[in-house]
Design an enzyme around this catalytic site. Structure first.
Site, PDB file in Angstrom:
ATOM      1  N   GLU A 163      -5.854   7.791   6.566  1.00 40.19           N
ATOM      2  CA  GLU A 163      -4.840   8.833   6.540  1.00 40.19           C
ATOM      3  C   GLU A 163      -5.480  10.025   5.823  1.00 40.19           C
ATOM      4  O   GLU A 163      -5.949   9.897   4.682  1.00 40.19           O
ATOM      5  CB  GLU A 163      -3.600   8.320   5.800  1.00 40.19           C
ATOM      6  CG  GLU A 163      -2.389   9.207   5.910  1.00 40.19           C
ATOM      7  CD  GLU A 163      -1.554   8.994   7.185  1.00 40.19           C
ATOM      8  OE1 GLU A 163      -1.924   8.170   8.062  1.00 40.19           O
ATOM      9  OE2 GLU A 163      -0.527   9.685   7.305  1.00 40.19           O
ATOM     10  N   PHE A 210      -7.675   2.879   5.430  1.00 39.90           N
ATOM     11  CA  PHE A 210      -6.771   1.735   5.331  1.00 39.90           C
ATOM     12  C   PHE A 210      -7.092   0.602   6.300  1.00 39.90           C
ATOM     13  O   PHE A 210      -6.475  -0.456   6.238  1.00 39.90           O
ATOM     14  CB  PHE A 210      -5.297   2.136   5.414  1.00 39.90           C
ATOM     15  CG  PHE A 210      -4.853   2.776   6.703  1.00 39.90           C
ATOM     16  CD1 PHE A 210      -4.578   1.999   7.811  1.00 39.90           C
ATOM     17  CD2 PHE A 210      -4.688   4.148   6.780  1.00 39.90           C
ATOM     18  CE1 PHE A 210      -4.146   2.578   8.993  1.00 39.90           C
ATOM     19  CE2 PHE A 210      -4.258   4.737   7.961  1.00 39.90           C
ATOM     20  CZ  PHE A 210      -3.983   3.954   9.070  1.00 39.90           C
ATOM     21  N   ARG A 267       3.953  -2.847  17.571  1.00 38.12           N
ATOM     22  CA  ARG A 267       4.777  -2.586  16.389  1.00 38.12           C
ATOM     23  C   ARG A 267       5.446  -3.907  16.043  1.00 38.12           C
ATOM     24  O   ARG A 267       6.386  -4.322  16.715  1.00 38.12           O
ATOM     25  CB  ARG A 267       5.818  -1.508  16.700  1.00 38.12           C
ATOM     26  CG  ARG A 267       6.544  -0.997  15.466  1.00 38.12           C
ATOM     27  CD  ARG A 267       7.685  -0.084  15.802  1.00 38.12           C
ATOM     28  NE  ARG A 267       7.322   1.229  16.288  1.00 38.12           N
ATOM     29  CZ  ARG A 267       6.920   2.238  15.516  1.00 38.12           C
ATOM     30  NH1 ARG A 267       6.835   2.096  14.216  1.00 38.12           N
ATOM     31  NH2 ARG A 267       6.616   3.410  16.048  1.00 38.12           N
ATOM     32  N   GLU A 271       0.830  -1.208   0.000  1.00 40.08           N
ATOM     33  CA  GLU A 271       0.000   0.000   0.000  1.00 40.08           C
ATOM     34  C   GLU A 271       0.858   1.249   0.000  1.00 40.08           C
ATOM     35  O   GLU A 271       1.939   1.250   0.581  1.00 40.08           O
ATOM     36  CB  GLU A 271      -0.890   0.016   1.254  1.00 40.08           C
ATOM     37  CG  GLU A 271      -1.803  -1.184   1.270  1.00 40.08           C
ATOM     38  CD  GLU A 271      -2.689  -1.246   2.501  1.00 40.08           C
ATOM     39  OE1 GLU A 271      -2.721  -0.280   3.291  1.00 40.08           O
ATOM     40  OE2 GLU A 271      -3.362  -2.274   2.653  1.00 40.08           O
ATOM     41  N   LYS A 276       7.148  -1.090   7.025  1.00 35.05           N
ATOM     42  CA  LYS A 276       7.258   0.084   6.159  1.00 35.05           C
ATOM     43  C   LYS A 276       8.556   0.048   5.376  1.00 35.05           C
ATOM     44  O   LYS A 276       9.594  -0.400   5.884  1.00 35.05           O
ATOM     45  CB  LYS A 276       7.093   1.379   6.948  1.00 35.05           C
ATOM     46  CG  LYS A 276       7.981   1.516   8.125  1.00 35.05           C
ATOM     47  CD  LYS A 276       7.694   2.805   8.866  1.00 35.05           C
ATOM     48  CE  LYS A 276       8.415   2.805  10.188  1.00 35.05           C
ATOM     49  NZ  LYS A 276       8.388   4.064  10.876  1.00 35.05           N
ATOM     50  N   ARG A 302      -3.227  10.039  16.270  1.00 39.17           N
ATOM     51  CA  ARG A 302      -2.327   8.925  16.576  1.00 39.17           C
ATOM     52  C   ARG A 302      -2.022   8.874  18.068  1.00 39.17           C
ATOM     53  O   ARG A 302      -1.817   7.823  18.641  1.00 39.17           O
ATOM     54  CB  ARG A 302      -1.045   9.116  15.775  1.00 39.17           C
ATOM     55  CG  ARG A 302      -0.069   7.978  15.867  1.00 39.17           C
ATOM     56  CD  ARG A 302       1.201   8.367  15.141  1.00 39.17           C
ATOM     57  NE  ARG A 302       2.179   7.314  15.121  1.00 39.17           N
ATOM     58  CZ  ARG A 302       2.859   6.886  16.182  1.00 39.17           C
ATOM     59  NH1 ARG A 302       2.640   7.427  17.363  1.00 39.17           N
ATOM     60  NH2 ARG A 302       3.744   5.936  16.061  1.00 39.17           N
ATOM     61  N   LYS A 314       2.277   4.539   1.326  1.00 36.75           N
ATOM     62  CA  LYS A 314       2.366   5.147   2.668  1.00 36.75           C
ATOM     63  C   LYS A 314       2.185   6.641   2.457  1.00 36.75           C
ATOM     64  O   LYS A 314       3.093   7.337   2.022  1.00 36.75           O
ATOM     65  CB  LYS A 314       3.714   4.856   3.318  1.00 36.75           C
ATOM     66  CG  LYS A 314       3.796   5.362   4.761  1.00 36.75           C
ATOM     67  CD  LYS A 314       5.081   4.901   5.424  1.00 36.75           C
ATOM     68  CE  LYS A 314       5.048   5.020   6.934  1.00 36.75           C
ATOM     69  NZ  LYS A 314       4.844   6.357   7.449  1.00 36.75           N
ATOM     70  N   ARG A 355      -2.875  10.504  10.717  1.00 38.33           N
ATOM     71  CA  ARG A 355      -3.661   9.293  10.936  1.00 38.33           C
ATOM     72  C   ARG A 355      -4.941   9.644  11.690  1.00 38.33           C
ATOM     73  O   ARG A 355      -4.885  10.330  12.710  1.00 38.33           O
ATOM     74  CB  ARG A 355      -2.838   8.308  11.757  1.00 38.33           C
ATOM     75  CG  ARG A 355      -3.522   6.980  11.966  1.00 38.33           C
ATOM     76  CD  ARG A 355      -2.567   6.022  12.646  1.00 38.33           C
ATOM     77  NE  ARG A 355      -3.089   4.677  12.701  1.00 38.33           N
ATOM     78  CZ  ARG A 355      -2.325   3.586  12.811  1.00 38.33           C
ATOM     79  NH1 ARG A 355      -1.018   3.700  12.881  1.00 38.33           N
ATOM     80  NH2 ARG A 355      -2.861   2.397  12.869  1.00 38.33           N
TER      81      ARG A 355
HETATM   82  P1  ATP Z   1       6.647   7.422  10.503  1.00 43.16           P
HETATM   83  O1  ATP Z   1       7.599   7.934  11.495  1.00 43.16           O
HETATM   84  O2  ATP Z   1       7.307   6.625   9.429  1.00 43.16           O
HETATM   85  O3  ATP Z   1       5.662   8.405  10.008  1.00 43.16           O
HETATM   86  P2  ATP Z   1       5.040   6.304  12.596  1.00 43.16           P
HETATM   87  O4  ATP Z   1       5.999   5.939  13.661  1.00 43.16           O
HETATM   88  O5  ATP Z   1       4.164   7.478  12.800  1.00 43.16           O
HETATM   89  O6  ATP Z   1       5.782   6.337  11.198  1.00 43.16           O
HETATM   90  P3  ATP Z   1       4.606   3.757  11.643  1.00 43.16           P
HETATM   91  O7  ATP Z   1       4.070   2.613  12.361  1.00 43.16           O
HETATM   92  O8  ATP Z   1       6.049   3.761  11.470  1.00 43.16           O
HETATM   93  O9  ATP Z   1       4.128   5.066  12.374  1.00 43.16           O
HETATM   94  O10 ATP Z   1       3.944   3.885  10.226  1.00 43.16           O
HETATM   95  C1  ATP Z   1       2.585   3.835  10.125  1.00 43.16           C
HETATM   96  C2  ATP Z   1       2.015   5.212   9.884  1.00 43.16           C
HETATM   97  O11 ATP Z   1       1.963   5.479   8.488  1.00 43.16           O
HETATM   98  C3  ATP Z   1       0.603   5.236  10.349  1.00 43.16           C
HETATM   99  O12 ATP Z   1       0.546   5.746  11.654  1.00 43.16           O
HETATM  100  C4  ATP Z   1      -0.136   6.103   9.365  1.00 43.16           C
HETATM  101  O13 ATP Z   1      -0.245   7.420   9.854  1.00 43.16           O
HETATM  102  C5  ATP Z   1       0.749   6.150   8.148  1.00 43.16           C
HETATM  103  N1  ATP Z   1       0.200   5.480   6.965  1.00 43.16           N
HETATM  104  C6  ATP Z   1       0.207   5.981   5.703  1.00 43.16           C
HETATM  105  N2  ATP Z   1      -0.290   5.109   4.824  1.00 43.16           N
HETATM  106  C7  ATP Z   1      -0.632   4.000   5.506  1.00 43.16           C
HETATM  107  C8  ATP Z   1      -1.186   2.751   5.145  1.00 43.16           C
HETATM  108  N3  ATP Z   1      -1.468   2.427   3.892  1.00 43.16           N
HETATM  109  N4  ATP Z   1      -1.413   1.862   6.128  1.00 43.16           N
HETATM  110  C9  ATP Z   1      -1.103   2.133   7.407  1.00 43.16           C
HETATM  111  N5  ATP Z   1      -0.570   3.298   7.805  1.00 43.16           N
HETATM  112  C10 ATP Z   1      -0.334   4.239   6.873  1.00 43.16           C
END
Ligand code: ATP
Length: 578
Positions: A296, A336, A411, A245, A417, A267, A247, A252
C-alpha cells in the site's frame, strides 16, 4: 460477428446475451477466438497492455467525409441527431455509391490487424496513416460492420458483456458444462487475460488451462477482504492465529520485478508504473531474479512523516513533471504480501510463510517498510490494536488467517476488514455504481438532483437498484459527476441493470461512489436481493449519503455485492433480536 453484435444490442436479457455470445464462439474458428474475445470487449489486448485505440471523433468524421458520399454538414447534422458516430457511419455507408466492382470481404483477422496498426502508429505523419487505414476498412465493409468498427475505435462499443458472462459462454461452448466456469475463472484470476484463457480452452479443453501459470509482468487479480463488525465475530470465524495489520488508506500496488525491471499495477490492474518512479528505483536496487509484491503506497507528510489522506496521491496521476510530484508528495511503501519469488509461485504457501519471506525482502532496502502487525487469537487485543491503528490515522485493520494461502480474485474470510464505522449501525461504507439519474431543480439545474445506485449480483451478473442518493455532494462534486457521466449516457436502461424505477437518464454502469447509510430495510421499489427476505420485496439503503469519495480505483463489478448486502442485513437483524 457484426450480426451477433446487432443481436446483443437488441436483447434486454442476460441469458439471451449469453446464448448469442456462445453461438458466436461456436461459429468461431479456434485460431481467431482470442481476437474475438478482445474485440467483443472493445479492445485488442487486455487492459494491462495499456493500449489505447482511442480515435478522435474529429478524425473519424474526416474519414467519413472522404470515403462516403455524405457531406461534412450532413455528417455533423446526423452526429448531433444520433450522438453516435457508429450510427452515422451506418447511415453514410448505406447511402454510399459502390465505386469498386469487387469488394474484399472483411475478416476478423484483417479488422484486428488494422486496429493494431492504428494503435501502434504515432508521431509525425501518424494522422494521415490512421486515416488511410480506416478508409481502407470502410471501403470494404457493410453498413453494419462499419457501425461497430467505428464504435470500437472511438471507445463506445459497450455490448454490456461482463468478464463472468464471457467465462460462462466459454465454458458452455468448449466444455459443454457451465459449472466448469470455476476452472476458467481460476485461470483468469492469475492471468487477467480472457483472450489467453479462451485460446487455451478452445484448443485443448480444460487441460489447456493447466498451462496458465503466474508470469512476472502479467498482473494477478487481487485477493480481497470480507468484512465483519466486531472482534468477537472475527474470533468465531477464524480458527487459529491471526495476523492483525493496519489497514492503510492509500493506493494498492502490485509490484512486478524482473531482472531489475519494475512494473506496477493498480487494484484495477492498470499499468501505473509511471506514477511511481521512486518505487521503481527502490525495487531495482533489490538483489532478486524476479518477484511479485503487494504494497500500500501512502502519502506522508514531508516533515513529520505521518500518514496523509489518500487524495494526496492524486498529484501523481499526471503525464508531465512527475519527478516534481514525487519530490513534493513523498510516500511510504508498505509491503503486505509476496506472491512470487525467484521463479517460485508462493500462492499456495501459508501467509505465515509468505510474511517471513516478505520480512527478508523488506530488510534489503531501508526505504521499504512492512505493514505493522500483531499476532493473536484474543478479542481484546484486536480491539486495542484497532484503537491504536485509528489513532495513527489508519482506516482500521485487515485481519489475516496465518494459515491462509493467496486466493487471487477472491473475497473471502481469509482476510477480514474491521473498521471504526462498524461500531455504528452499518458495518461499513458501501461502494455503489451509478445506473441512472433524475435532473436537478432549482440550485441544481443543469446537474443531476439524485443518482440511482446499484449493487452487483455476481451470480446473475446484474446490477440491481439499491438506493437513490442526493445528499453529501458539494457543488463542485455535483458538477464533476455530471460531467463525467455524460459519456456514459445510454438511450435505454442497460441490459445488465435491474430496476423498476422511472429515471430521466440511464447510464452504462461505470462510475462508483462510496456511500454511507443508516441501515438496510426491505423495499417494494428496489430490486437488490429481491424475494430473498420477503416475496416481491427487495432490500434498500436508508438515508444514503455520499462520503465525498469517487472510487475510480474500482470497476463496476467490484462494487458491494448482493451477498454482502444479505450478510450485512442478517447482522443487523441479529443485533435487533439481541
Ligand atoms: P475498501 O473499500 O475498504 O477500501 P476495497 O474494496 O478496495 O476496500 P478490500 O478487500 O475491502 O478492498 O480491502 C483491502 C484493501 O485494503 C486492499 O485492496 C488494500 O488496498 C488495502 N490495504 C490496506 N492495508 C492493507 C493490509 N495490511 N493488507 C491488505 N490490504 C490492505
Amino acid at each position: 460477428m457484426a450480426q451477433a453484435y446487432e443481436d446483443m444490442e437488441k436483447t434486454r436479457k442476460r441469458l439471451e446475451l449469453l446464448e448469442i455470445l456462445a453461438e458466436l464462439f461456436r461459429n468461431t474458428p479456434v485460431n481467431v477466438i482470442e481476437r474475438i474475445i478482445y474485440l467483443t470487449q472493445g479492445k485488442i489486448k487486455p487492459d494491462f497492455f495499456g493500449i489505447e485505440l482511442g480515435m478522435s471523433d474529429k478524425l473519424v468524421m474526416k474519414v467519413l467525409e472522404k470515403s462516403t458520399a455524405m457531406s461534412k454538414d450532413k455528417i455533423m447534422e446526423e452526429y448531433k441527431r444520433t450522438g453516435d458516430l457508429g450510427e452515422v457511419t451506418r447511415i453514410s455507408l448505406s447511402n454510399k455509391v459502390q465505386t469498386t466492382l469487387v469488394r474484399d470481404k472483411l475478416t476478423v483477422e484483417r479488422v484486428y490487424q488494422t486496429f493494431e496498426d492504428i494503435a501502434s502508429t504515432s508521431g509525425h505523419g501518424s494522422v494521415e496513416i490512421k486515416i488511410a487505414h480506416l478508409a481502407g476498412l470502410l471501403s470494404d465493409c457493410t453498413p453494419i460492420e462499419g457501425k461497430y468498427i467505428i464504435r470500437t475505435l472511438t471507445g463506445i462499443l459497450r455490448l454490456g458483456i461482463a468478464d463472468y458472462t464471457v467465462l460462462d459462454a466459454l465454458s458452455v461452448t468448449y466444455t459443454n458444462d457451465k459449472s466448469n466456469r470455476k476452472y476458467l475463472e481460476r485461470a483468469y484470476n492469475i492471468s487477467s487475460d480472457l483472450g489467453r484463457v479462451a485460446r487455451l480452452v478452445a484448443n485443448k479443453g480444460l487441460k489447456g488451462l493447466e498451462e496458465i501459470n503466474i508470469v512476472v509482468g502479467n498482473p494477478i487479480r487481487p485477493m480481497l477482504a470480507e468484512r465483519l463488525s466486531s472482534s468477537q465475530e472475527i474470533i468465531k470465524k477464524v480458527d487459529g492465529k491471526m495476523s492483525l495489520e493496519y489497514k492503510l488508506d492509500g493506493e494498492r500496488l502490485q509490484i512486478h520485478v524482473n531482472n531489475k525491471q519494475t512494473e506496477i499495477f493498480s487494484r484495477k490492474l492498470e499499468n501505473i508504473t509511471n506514477h511511481y518512479p521512486d518505487v521503481c528505483a527502490i525495487m531495482n536496487e533489490i538483489e532478486v531474479k524476479n518477484m511479485i509484491l503487494e504494497a500500500e503506497a501512502v502519502a506522508i507528510d514531508k516533515q513529520t512523516k505521518s500518514y496523509l489522506p489518500f487524495q494526496e496521491l492524486m498529484h501523481r496521476r499526471r503525464k508531465y513533471n512527475i519527478e516534481e510530484a514525487v519530490k513534493n508528495y513523498p510516500i511510504s511503501v508498505n509491503l503486505f504480501d509476496i506472491i512470487y519469488l525467484d521463479d517460485q509461485d508462493l500462492t499456495d504457501s501459508s501467509y505465515e510463510e509468505r510474511r517471513k519471506i516478505l520480512m527478508k525482502i523488506s530488510k534489503k532496502n531501508r526505504r521499504l517498510e512492512i505493514i505493522k502487525n500483531n499476532i493473536t487469537q484474543d478479542a481484546n487485543e484486536i480491539d486495542d490494536f484497532l484503537e491504536q491503528a485509528i489513532e495513527e490515522g489508519c482506516e482500521g485493520l485487515v485481519i489475516k488467517d496465518l494459515q491462509g494461502n493467496y486466493r487471487a480474485g477472491a473475497r473471502e474470510y481469509l482476510w477480514i476488514k474491521l473498521k471504526r464505522e462498524y461500531k455504528s449501525e452499518m458495518a461499513d461504507t458501501l461502494d455503489l455504481v451509478i445506473i441512472g439519474a433524475m435532473y436537478g431543480k432549482g440550485k441544481r439545474v443543469n446537474k443531476y438532483g439524485a443518482l440511482l445506485l446499484a449493487v452487483y449480483d455476481k451470480k446473475q451478473d446484474m446490477f440491481r437498484s439499491f438506493c437513490k442518493v442526493g445528499t453529501g455532494f458539494s457543488d463542485e462534486q455535483l458538477h464533476k459527476i455530471h460531467q463525467v457521466l455524460q459519456k456514459d449516457i445510454i438511450k435505454n436502461k442497460h441490459v445488465r441493470v435491474d430496476s423498476k424505477m422511472d429515471m430521466d437518464v440511464w447510464f452504462e454502469p461505470n462510475i462508483v461512489l462510496e456511500i454511507s447509510g443508516s441501515e438496510i430495510t426491505i423495499s417494494p421499489i428496489h430490486t437488490a436481493n429481491k424475494d430473498e427476505v420477503r416475496k416481491n420485496f427487495g432490500l434498500a439503503l436508508r438515508f444514503p449519503i455520499f462520503t465525498g469519495r469517487i472510487r475510480d480505483d474500482k470497476k463496476p463489478q467490484d462494487v458491494t455485492s448482493t451477498e454482502e448486502i444479505m450478510s450485512e442485513y442478517g447482522r443487523q437483524l441479529k443485533k435487533i433480536s439481541k
